[in-house]
Scaffold this motif. Structure first.
Motif, PDB file in Angstrom:
ATOM      1  N   HIS A  52      36.413  35.373  35.298  1.00 19.27           N
ATOM      2  CA  HIS A  52      36.757  36.701  35.792  1.00 19.27           C
ATOM      3  C   HIS A  52      35.513  37.448  36.277  1.00 19.27           C
ATOM      4  N   PRO A  53      35.689  38.390  37.217  1.00 18.67           N
ATOM      5  CA  PRO A  53      34.547  39.148  37.725  1.00 18.67           C
ATOM      6  C   PRO A  53      34.250  40.395  36.878  1.00 18.67           C
ATOM      7  N   LEU A  54      33.084  40.970  37.127  1.00 19.88           N
ATOM      8  CA  LEU A  54      32.669  42.203  36.472  1.00 19.88           C
ATOM      9  C   LEU A  54      31.941  43.061  37.498  1.00 19.88           C
ATOM     10  N   CYS A  55      32.305  44.338  37.578  1.00 23.11           N
ATOM     11  CA  CYS A  55      31.641  45.271  38.487  1.00 23.11           C
ATOM     12  C   CYS A  55      31.053  46.425  37.683  1.00 23.11           C
ATOM     13  N   LEU A  56      29.760  46.662  37.877  1.00 27.06           N
ATOM     14  CA  LEU A  56      29.068  47.783  37.269  1.00 27.06           C
ATOM     15  C   LEU A  56      28.707  48.754  38.385  1.00 27.06           C
ATOM     16  N   GLN A 116      31.531  33.942  51.847  1.00 29.66           N
ATOM     17  CA  GLN A 116      31.742  32.515  51.584  1.00 29.66           C
ATOM     18  C   GLN A 116      31.345  32.151  50.159  1.00 29.66           C
ATOM     19  N   VAL A 117      30.254  32.738  49.664  1.00 24.14           N
ATOM     20  CA  VAL A 117      29.831  32.472  48.283  1.00 24.14           C
ATOM     21  C   VAL A 117      30.887  32.982  47.309  1.00 24.14           C
ATOM     22  N   LEU A 118      31.390  34.185  47.557  1.00 24.81           N
ATOM     23  CA  LEU A 118      32.404  34.760  46.676  1.00 24.81           C
ATOM     24  C   LEU A 118      33.692  33.948  46.716  1.00 24.81           C
ATOM     25  N   THR A 119      34.040  33.476  47.889  1.00 25.44           N
ATOM     26  CA  THR A 119      35.247  32.656  48.020  1.00 25.44           C
ATOM     27  C   THR A 119      35.097  31.330  47.290  1.00 25.44           C
ATOM     28  N   GLU A 120      33.908  30.747  47.348  1.00 25.00           N
ATOM     29  CA  GLU A 120      33.632  29.493  46.650  1.00 25.00           C
ATOM     30  C   GLU A 120      33.848  29.636  45.149  1.00 25.00           C
ATOM     31  N   GLU A 166      35.817  32.086  43.681  1.00 21.87           N
ATOM     32  CA  GLU A 166      37.021  32.853  43.365  1.00 21.87           C
ATOM     33  C   GLU A 166      37.925  32.141  42.366  1.00 21.87           C
ATOM     34  N   GLU A 167      38.225  32.841  41.263  1.00 21.49           N
ATOM     35  CA  GLU A 167      39.119  32.369  40.210  1.00 21.49           C
ATOM     36  C   GLU A 167      38.657  31.057  39.578  1.00 21.49           C
ATOM     37  N   LYS A 168      37.401  30.662  39.817  1.00 18.98           N
ATOM     38  CA  LYS A 168      36.849  29.451  39.201  1.00 18.98           C
ATOM     39  C   LYS A 168      35.635  29.770  38.341  1.00 18.98           C
ATOM     40  N   ALA A 169      34.802  30.672  38.805  1.00 16.53           N
ATOM     41  CA  ALA A 169      33.576  31.004  38.091  1.00 16.53           C
ATOM     42  C   ALA A 169      33.286  32.487  38.299  1.00 16.53           C
ATOM     43  N   SER A 170      32.637  33.082  37.330  1.00 14.28           N
ATOM     44  CA  SER A 170      32.476  34.539  37.307  1.00 14.28           C
ATOM     45  C   SER A 170      31.371  35.029  38.239  1.00 14.28           C
ATOM     46  N   VAL A 171      31.608  36.216  38.771  1.00 10.24           N
ATOM     47  CA  VAL A 171      30.598  36.968  39.508  1.00 10.24           C
ATOM     48  C   VAL A 171      30.494  38.341  38.859  1.00 10.24           C
ATOM     49  N   VAL A 179      36.078  43.339  48.176  1.00  3.66           N
ATOM     50  CA  VAL A 179      36.465  44.171  47.037  1.00  3.66           C
ATOM     51  C   VAL A 179      37.567  43.484  46.244  1.00  3.66           C
ATOM     52  N   ASP A 180      38.523  42.884  46.940  1.00  8.26           N
ATOM     53  CA  ASP A 180      39.617  42.183  46.274  1.00  8.26           C
ATOM     54  C   ASP A 180      39.102  41.050  45.399  1.00  8.26           C
ATOM     55  N   ARG A 181      38.173  40.268  45.915  1.00  2.64           N
ATOM     56  CA  ARG A 181      37.649  39.134  45.152  1.00  2.64           C
ATOM     57  C   ARG A 181      36.810  39.577  43.954  1.00  2.64           C
ATOM     58  N   LEU A 182      36.191  40.741  44.067  1.00  2.00           N
ATOM     59  CA  LEU A 182      35.326  41.212  42.984  1.00  2.00           C
ATOM     60  C   LEU A 182      36.052  42.068  41.957  1.00  2.00           C
ATOM     61  N   THR A 183      37.318  42.320  42.168  1.00  2.00           N
ATOM     62  CA  THR A 183      38.052  43.160  41.220  1.00  2.00           C
ATOM     63  C   THR A 183      39.279  42.480  40.626  1.00  2.00           C
ATOM     64  N   PHE A 184      39.800  41.442  41.269  1.00  2.00           N
ATOM     65  CA  PHE A 184      41.020  40.798  40.780  1.00  2.00           C
ATOM     66  C   PHE A 184      40.791  40.200  39.388  1.00  2.00           C
ATOM     67  N   ASN A 185      41.571  40.652  38.414  1.00  4.30           N
ATOM     68  CA  ASN A 185      41.463  40.228  37.017  1.00  4.30           C
ATOM     69  C   ASN A 185      40.122  40.611  36.379  1.00  4.30           C
ATOM     70  N   GLY A 186      39.390  41.503  37.016  1.00  3.27           N
ATOM     71  CA  GLY A 186      38.050  41.793  36.531  1.00  3.27           C
ATOM     72  C   GLY A 186      37.951  43.082  35.738  1.00  3.27           C
ATOM     73  N   ALA A 187      36.752  43.310  35.216  1.00  2.00           N
ATOM     74  CA  ALA A 187      36.431  44.548  34.497  1.00  2.00           C
ATOM     75  C   ALA A 187      35.564  45.420  35.406  1.00  2.00           C
ATOM     76  N   ILE A 188      35.829  46.707  35.397  1.00  2.00           N
ATOM     77  CA  ILE A 188      35.051  47.664  36.181  1.00  2.00           C
ATOM     78  C   ILE A 188      34.452  48.682  35.217  1.00  2.00           C
ATOM     79  N   ILE A 189      33.134  48.742  35.173  1.00  2.00           N
ATOM     80  CA  ILE A 189      32.423  49.673  34.304  1.00  2.00           C
ATOM     81  C   ILE A 189      31.717  50.691  35.180  1.00  2.00           C
ATOM     82  N   GLU A 190      32.069  51.949  35.020  1.00  2.00           N
ATOM     83  CA  GLU A 190      31.420  53.013  35.776  1.00  2.00           C
ATOM     84  C   GLU A 190      30.338  53.647  34.900  1.00  2.00           C
TER      85      GLU A 190
END
Length: 263
Positions: A112-116, A196-200, A202-207, A232-243
């Motif tokens: 899953h992704p994480l956004c700070l 392309q890196v994010l797509t590679e 996606e749903e396989k390894a965390s960013v 934005v979709d790839r970095l937030t789907f099933n992810g955590a967002i910390i503001e």
């Protein structure tokens, strides 16, 4: 094969045999700590099994420590940052329980992704590095990179016809930490390559990313609206967002220190 103990070895001969055997078997911790553990075993009257267990556990623990150190070094963090050093009281908007749950690493395990997201000085890069370090300590392969450096590397790889190899290298790590996303505008080519890196992954390894811009402001970095929305979709789907907020605790700390100094 029946074990036949050696008899009649003097203490110096036994120590020499242990040292040689540890070198051959590549057991550096056992070799270095044998004497101290042996003395402790005598004082505590450990059984032979207990003594052997202490030796083997010391070797295993030290090997795990060295592996963790290698993973931390391989991650390429610019400086050491740990969650134990993070001042949650300086930024009450960040929930410590959420951060400590993330430190357990289940989000990395699940890909899953994480956004700070927050302004400069609010602790987002500290948390990015600290959570990356926690993942490395837990056994995950981690890579840290500045967004601008990653894009430049991808552009050079494309020019040198090794783009697939470079993207695959970034795809192999369990957690990719991208810092300072949003500090610069990317042209369409750079944005496409990052996508392309994010797509590679996606749903396989965390960013995990740290950005000084809210998602609504990402059009300054990714100027093509559709591409921006896809990233934005790839970095937030099933992810955590910390503001992390807008108030710089570094600036507040500096002002408080200056105010406390005698004039």
């Amino acid at each position: 094969m029946t074990f036949k103990p050696q008899r009649g070895l003097t203490e110096p001969a036994a120590d020499a045999a242990i040292d040689q055997a540890c070198r051959m078997l590549r057991l550096p911790t056992l070799r270095n700590q044998f004497a101290a553990i042996s003395d402790a075993a005598d004082r505590e009257q450990l059984t032979y099994r207990g003594f052997l267990a202490e030796l083997l556990m010391a070797e295993c623990e030290d090997r795990q420590r060295r592996r963790s150190e290698r993973r931390i070094k391989a991650a390429g963090f610019p400086r050491e940052k740990w969650l134990t050093d993070f001042d949650f009281s300086a930024n009450p908007g960040i929930n410590p329980a959420v951060i400590h749950t993330l430190a357990k690493g289940d989000w990395v395990k699940n890909g899953h992704p994480l956004c700070l997201i927050g302004d400069s000085g609010t602790g987002k890069s500290h948390l990015l590095i600290a959570l990356g370090a926690a993942a490395a300590m837990a056994g995950y392969r981690v890579k840290y990179v500045l967004a601008a450096k990653l894009v430049n590397e991808l552009v050079e790889a494309a020019d040198e016809l090794v783009l697939n190899k470079t993207i695959a290298r970034y795809g192999r790590v369990d957690l990719l930490c991208i810092d300072e996303l949003g500090y610069m505008e990317l042209d369409k080519r750079g944005a496409d390559l990052l996508f392309q890196v994010l797509t590679e992954r996606e749903e396989k390894a965390s960013v995990a990313i740290a950005s000084n811009e809210s998602f609504g402001g990402w059009t300054k970095t990714f100027t093509e609206p559709r591409l921006c929305a896809a990233i934005v979709d790839r970095l937030t789907f099933n992810g955590a967002i910390i503001e992390t907020g807008t108030e710089s605790y570094r600036l507040a700390h500096t002002r408080a220190r200056q105010a406390a100094e005698p004039s």
